[in-house]
Scaffold this active site. Structure first.
Site, PDB file in Angstrom:
ATOM      1  N   GLY A 176       0.855  -1.191   0.000  1.00 50.80           N
ATOM      2  CA  GLY A 176       0.000   0.000   0.000  1.00 50.80           C
ATOM      3  C   GLY A 176       0.882   1.229   0.000  1.00 50.80           C
TER       4      GLY A 176
ATOM      5  CG  HIS B 292       0.460   6.790   5.706  1.00 54.21           C
ATOM      6  ND1 HIS B 292       1.586   7.247   6.351  1.00 54.21           N
ATOM      7  CD2 HIS B 292       0.677   5.475   5.492  1.00 54.21           C
ATOM      8  CE1 HIS B 292       2.432   6.238   6.528  1.00 54.21           C
ATOM      9  NE2 HIS B 292       1.911   5.152   6.007  1.00 54.21           N
TER      10      HIS B 292
ATOM     11  CD  GLN C 262       3.324   5.836   3.047  1.00 57.93           C
ATOM     12  OE1 GLN C 262       2.400   5.292   2.442  1.00 57.93           O
ATOM     13  NE2 GLN C 262       4.290   5.136   3.634  1.00 57.93           N
TER      14      GLN C 262
ATOM     15  CB  CYS D   3       5.381   2.266   8.051  1.00 58.49           C
ATOM     16  SG  CYS D   3       4.868   3.789   7.231  1.00 58.49           S
ATOM     17  CG  LEU D   4       6.612   1.096   1.972  1.00 55.87           C
ATOM     18  CD1 LEU D   4       5.989   1.344   0.619  1.00 55.87           C
ATOM     19  CD2 LEU D   4       7.704   0.056   1.893  1.00 55.87           C
TER      20      LEU D   4
ATOM     21  CG  HIS E  97      -0.549   1.281   7.382  1.00 56.37           C
ATOM     22  ND1 HIS E  97       0.333   0.927   8.382  1.00 56.37           N
ATOM     23  CD2 HIS E  97       0.165   2.064   6.526  1.00 56.37           C
ATOM     24  CE1 HIS E  97       1.523   1.476   8.128  1.00 56.37           C
ATOM     25  NE2 HIS E  97       1.448   2.165   7.016  1.00 56.37           N
ATOM     26  CD  GLU E  98      -1.180   2.449   2.785  1.00 52.42           C
ATOM     27  OE1 GLU E  98      -0.502   1.426   2.936  1.00 52.42           O
ATOM     28  OE2 GLU E  98      -0.663   3.595   2.817  1.00 52.42           O
TER      29      GLU E  98
HETATM   30  O1  LIG Z   1       3.965   2.333   4.448  1.00 51.25           O
HETATM   31  C1  LIG Z   1       2.975   1.898   3.876  1.00 51.25           C
HETATM   32  O2  LIG Z   1       1.879   2.468   3.888  1.00 51.25           O
HETATM   33  C2  LIG Z   1       3.070   0.534   3.195  1.00 51.25           C
HETATM   34  C3  LIG Z   1       2.788  -0.460   4.270  1.00 51.25           C
HETATM   35  C4  LIG Z   1       1.364  -0.903   4.124  1.00 51.25           C
HETATM   36  C5  LIG Z   1       0.968  -1.838   5.219  1.00 51.25           C
HETATM   37  C6  LIG Z   1       1.499  -1.759   6.504  1.00 51.25           C
HETATM   38  C7  LIG Z   1       1.083  -2.668   7.484  1.00 51.25           C
HETATM   39  C8  LIG Z   1       0.152  -3.636   7.184  1.00 51.25           C
HETATM   40  C9  LIG Z   1      -0.368  -3.711   5.897  1.00 51.25           C
HETATM   41  C10 LIG Z   1       0.038  -2.816   4.932  1.00 51.25           C
HETATM   42  C11 LIG Z   1       3.812  -1.603   4.234  1.00 51.25           C
HETATM   43  O3  LIG Z   1       5.091  -1.137   4.204  1.00 51.25           O
HETATM   44  S1  LIG Z   1       3.721  -2.653   2.904  1.00 51.25           S
HETATM   45  C12 LIG Z   1       4.917  -3.850   3.450  1.00 51.25           C
HETATM   46  C13 LIG Z   1       4.181  -5.033   3.961  1.00 51.25           C
HETATM   47  C14 LIG Z   1       4.097  -6.128   3.103  1.00 51.25           C
HETATM   48  C15 LIG Z   1       3.349  -7.227   3.502  1.00 51.25           C
HETATM   49  C16 LIG Z   1       2.661  -7.231   4.725  1.00 51.25           C
HETATM   50  C17 LIG Z   1       2.753  -6.106   5.567  1.00 51.25           C
HETATM   51  C18 LIG Z   1       3.517  -5.007   5.178  1.00 51.25           C
HETATM   52 ZN   LIG Z   2       2.852   3.328   6.132  1.00 47.94          ZN
END
Ligand SMILES: O=C(O)C[C@@H](Cc1ccccc1)[C@H](O)SCc1ccccc1
Ligand SMILES: [Zn+2]
Length: 169
Positions: free
Chosen positions: A44, A135, A49, A89-90, A131-132
């Protein structure tokens, strides 16, 4: 590819504005966000971001990484139950924490054609949407942790920033 802001960058705390009209410029932003998300191996990405303060979210939780979801001006209509996973979180690379979320949610948003649709989601998709959407109101998963834990993560990220700055010079 767009540059992803890293905690504790204050721009991650800005509140995104609703998209006024769905047009090619917004579609281009969503496409650039998808490319950035895939390259960063995220599932996501919110416009905040990448320092774009409009209510745009891209998601792809599919196995084959070819089922992109674009949510414009998402609104939470319903939520129920409780769930949670260790979230990353990225914008906070290398950190993970268990975050409580609603298990099922129903949202309303505009799609890439600008048409309004409703989506009910559960499990990972529901977690990712929550989560998104956080943000877009300047909220990060570290905000659910104790001040002590949040500070520890902030110190680590600031140290990382210094190391990277030295490398760039
Ligand atoms: O920073 C972001 O928004 C991307 C997030 C999205 C996310 C965070 C937690 C749980 C679900 C989605 C992640 O960095 S995406 C990396 C990731 C990949 C597989 C499972 C969980 C997180
Ligand atoms: Zn995030």
């Amino acid at each position: 590819i767009l540059q992803i802001l890293h905690f504790p960058d204050d721009r991650l705390r800005k509140i995104a504005s609703p998209v006024k009209k769905m047009d090619d410029q917004i579609r281009q932003i969503a496409d650039d966000m998808l490319e950035t998300m895939y390259q960063a191996e995220g599932i996501g990405l919110a416009a905040t971001q990448v320092n774009i303060h409009q209510r745009i979210i891209v998601i792809d939780v599919s196995e084959d990484r070819h089922q992109p979801l674009i949510l414009i001006n998402p609104e939470l209509l319903e939520k129920s139950g409780e769930t949670g996973i260790e979230e990353g979180c990225l914008s906070i690379p290398g950190e993970k924490a268990f975050i409580p979320r609603a298990k099922e949610i129903t949202i309303q948003a505009l799609n890439r054609e600008g048409r309004s649709f409703r989506l009910s989601a559960d499990d990972l998709l529901a977690i990712c949407i929550q989560h998104e959407m956080d943000h877009l109101i300047g909220k990060l998963f570290v905000d659910y942790l104790s001040p002590f834990k949040r500070q520890r993560i902030q110190k680590k990220m600031e140290k990382l920033q210094k190391i990277n700055e030295k490398k760039d010079k």
